[in-house]
Design an enzyme around this catalytic site. Structure first.
Site, mmCIF file in Angstrom:
data_model
loop_
_atom_site.group_PDB
_atom_site.id
_atom_site.type_symbol
_atom_site.label_atom_id
_atom_site.label_comp_id
_atom_site.label_asym_id
_atom_site.label_seq_id
_atom_site.Cartn_x
_atom_site.Cartn_y
_atom_site.Cartn_z
ATOM 1 N N ARG A 104 54.434 17.816 -41.473
ATOM 2 C CA ARG A 104 53.145 18.080 -40.872
ATOM 3 C C ARG A 104 52.137 18.312 -41.983
ATOM 4 N NH1 ARG A 104 52.184 22.968 -36.729
ATOM 5 N NH2 ARG A 104 52.179 24.090 -38.692
ATOM 6 N N THR A 108 45.564 18.825 -41.746
ATOM 7 C CA THR A 108 45.199 18.221 -40.449
ATOM 8 C C THR A 108 46.175 18.600 -39.342
ATOM 9 O OG1 THR A 108 46.575 16.282 -40.844
ATOM 10 C CG2 THR A 108 44.308 16.179 -41.653
ATOM 11 N N ASP A 200 58.356 29.656 -41.077
ATOM 12 C CA ASP A 200 58.565 28.243 -41.399
ATOM 13 C C ASP A 200 60.068 27.944 -41.378
ATOM 14 O OD1 ASP A 200 59.055 25.829 -43.006
ATOM 15 O OD2 ASP A 200 56.895 25.900 -43.353
ATOM 16 N N ASP A 203 61.625 26.102 -44.542
ATOM 17 C CA ASP A 203 61.686 26.982 -45.715
ATOM 18 C C ASP A 203 62.770 28.035 -45.553
ATOM 19 O OD1 ASP A 203 59.749 25.645 -47.075
ATOM 20 O OD2 ASP A 203 58.135 27.072 -46.625
HETATM 21 C C1 PRP Z 1 58.003 21.819 -38.922
HETATM 22 C C2 PRP Z 1 59.036 21.785 -37.814
HETATM 23 C C3 PRP Z 1 58.583 20.622 -36.978
HETATM 24 C C4 PRP Z 1 57.091 20.694 -37.090
HETATM 25 C C5 PRP Z 1 56.563 21.320 -35.850
HETATM 26 O O1 PRP Z 1 58.300 20.872 -39.886
HETATM 27 O O2 PRP Z 1 60.351 21.670 -38.266
HETATM 28 O O3 PRP Z 1 59.059 19.365 -37.442
HETATM 29 O O4 PRP Z 1 56.789 21.522 -38.222
HETATM 30 O O5 PRP Z 1 55.191 21.315 -35.859
HETATM 31 P P1 PRP Z 1 54.330 20.448 -34.837
HETATM 32 O O6 PRP Z 1 54.959 20.637 -33.475
HETATM 33 O O7 PRP Z 1 52.980 21.078 -34.935
HETATM 34 O O8 PRP Z 1 54.344 19.030 -35.286
HETATM 35 P P2 PRP Z 1 57.449 20.746 -41.242
HETATM 36 O O9 PRP Z 1 56.323 19.784 -41.056
HETATM 37 O O10 PRP Z 1 57.103 22.116 -41.723
HETATM 38 O O11 PRP Z 1 58.461 20.038 -42.210
HETATM 39 P P3 PRP Z 1 59.882 20.568 -42.782
HETATM 40 O O12 PRP Z 1 60.842 20.564 -41.619
HETATM 41 O O13 PRP Z 1 60.207 19.522 -43.796
HETATM 42 O O14 PRP Z 1 59.685 21.924 -43.349
HETATM 43 N N1 URA Z 2 56.685 24.674 -38.155
HETATM 44 C C1 URA Z 2 57.436 25.762 -38.422
HETATM 45 O O1 URA Z 2 58.408 25.693 -39.186
HETATM 46 N N2 URA Z 2 57.090 26.930 -37.849
HETATM 47 C C2 URA Z 2 56.051 27.036 -37.008
HETATM 48 O O2 URA Z 2 55.802 28.143 -36.496
HETATM 49 C C3 URA Z 2 55.285 25.881 -36.748
HETATM 50 C C4 URA Z 2 55.619 24.709 -37.334
#
Ligand code: PRP
Ligand code: URA
Length: 209
Positions: A104, A108, A200, A203
């Site tokens: 994400r 944006t 997160d 993370d």
């Molecule tokens: C997080 C999570 C989802 C997304 C959710 O991933 O694991 O994939 O955000 O957010 P949304 O519903 O607003 O799209 P992130 O983009 O942080 O990537 P990561 O899993 O690599 O940390």
């Molecule tokens: N992605 C995450 O990992 N946590 C949140 O709360 C939203 C998006």
């Protein structure tokens, strides 16, 4: 319209609370995400078709049931979805695993695709799309679009925590998708994080905070 299934089983709720706790470290976080995923899988697979077979017990013949050759696919959204794969496949080890890489954009909040590798026969498989967090819903909706574009006919979305905004977007974009969640939280904050959520997920799973 797809249904939203919130899983209020006490074991799921107990473990989810430990996952939310900010003092839970990566090792326990990973273990607990896997355990909750396994418990959720039990319910997600509830409608698998059975066929009747005969089995020989030490005492004689018995009527039994076996899963009727359904082809399954688990598709984690990278990275955080990886944490749910082992729990989901433990009960159905023959399931194939596809991967969709999305992150994400922090400014944006729009999903950016960077990787995809799927089993070639996804049009024949019941797919379970997994990602711990359904926040704005942008990532999940984009992943469903991608799977449909590649021929998927049957998709369920499984997450640990969903925000109302994410459920709304997925239902608006895809009225044929059932969503399974361990909890539906209050709201998103201005940066698109689920409140109270768990922070997160990627993370915390991988220790990259
Ligand atoms: C997080 C999570 C989802 C997304 C959710 O991933 O694991 O994939 O955000 O957010 P949304 O519903 O607003 O799209 P992130 O983009 O942080 O990537 P990561 O899993 O690599 O940390
Ligand atoms: N992605 C995450 O990992 N946590 C949140 O709360 C939203 C998006």
């Amino acid at each position: 319209m797809g249904k939203v299934h919130v899983m209020d089983h006490p074991l799921i709720q107990h473990k989810l609370t430990l996952i939310r706790d900010k003092n839970t470290g990566s090792k326990e976080f990973r273990e607990m995400v896997e355990e909750v995923s396994l418990l959720m899988a039990y319910e997600v697979y509830r409608d698998l078709p059975l066929k009747e077979i005969e089995v020989e017990t030490p005492m004689g013949k018995a009527k039994g049931y076996t899963i009727a050759g359904k082809k399954l696919g688990i598709v984690p959204i990278l990275r955080a979805g990886l944490g749910m794969v082992d729990g989901m496949t433990k009960l159905v080890p023959t399931a194939k695993v596809g991967h969709i890489g999305l992150y994400r954009d922090p400014d944006t909040m729009e999903p950016v695709e960077y990787y995809a590798k799927l089993p070639p026969d996804i049009h024949e498989r019941d797919l379970i799309l997994v990602d711990p967090m359904l926040a704005t819903g942008g990532s999940a909706s984009a992943a469903v679009h991608y799977l449909k574009k590649k021929g998927a006919k049957s998709i369920k979305l499984v997450c640990l925590i969903a925000a109302p905004e994410g459920i709304e977007l997925v239902q608006k974009d895809h009225d044929d998708i059932d969503i399974f969640a361990a909890a539906v939280d209050e709201r998103l904050n201005s940066r698109g994080y689920i409140i109270p959520g768990l922070g997160d997920a990627g993370d915390r799973l991988f220790g990259t905070r």
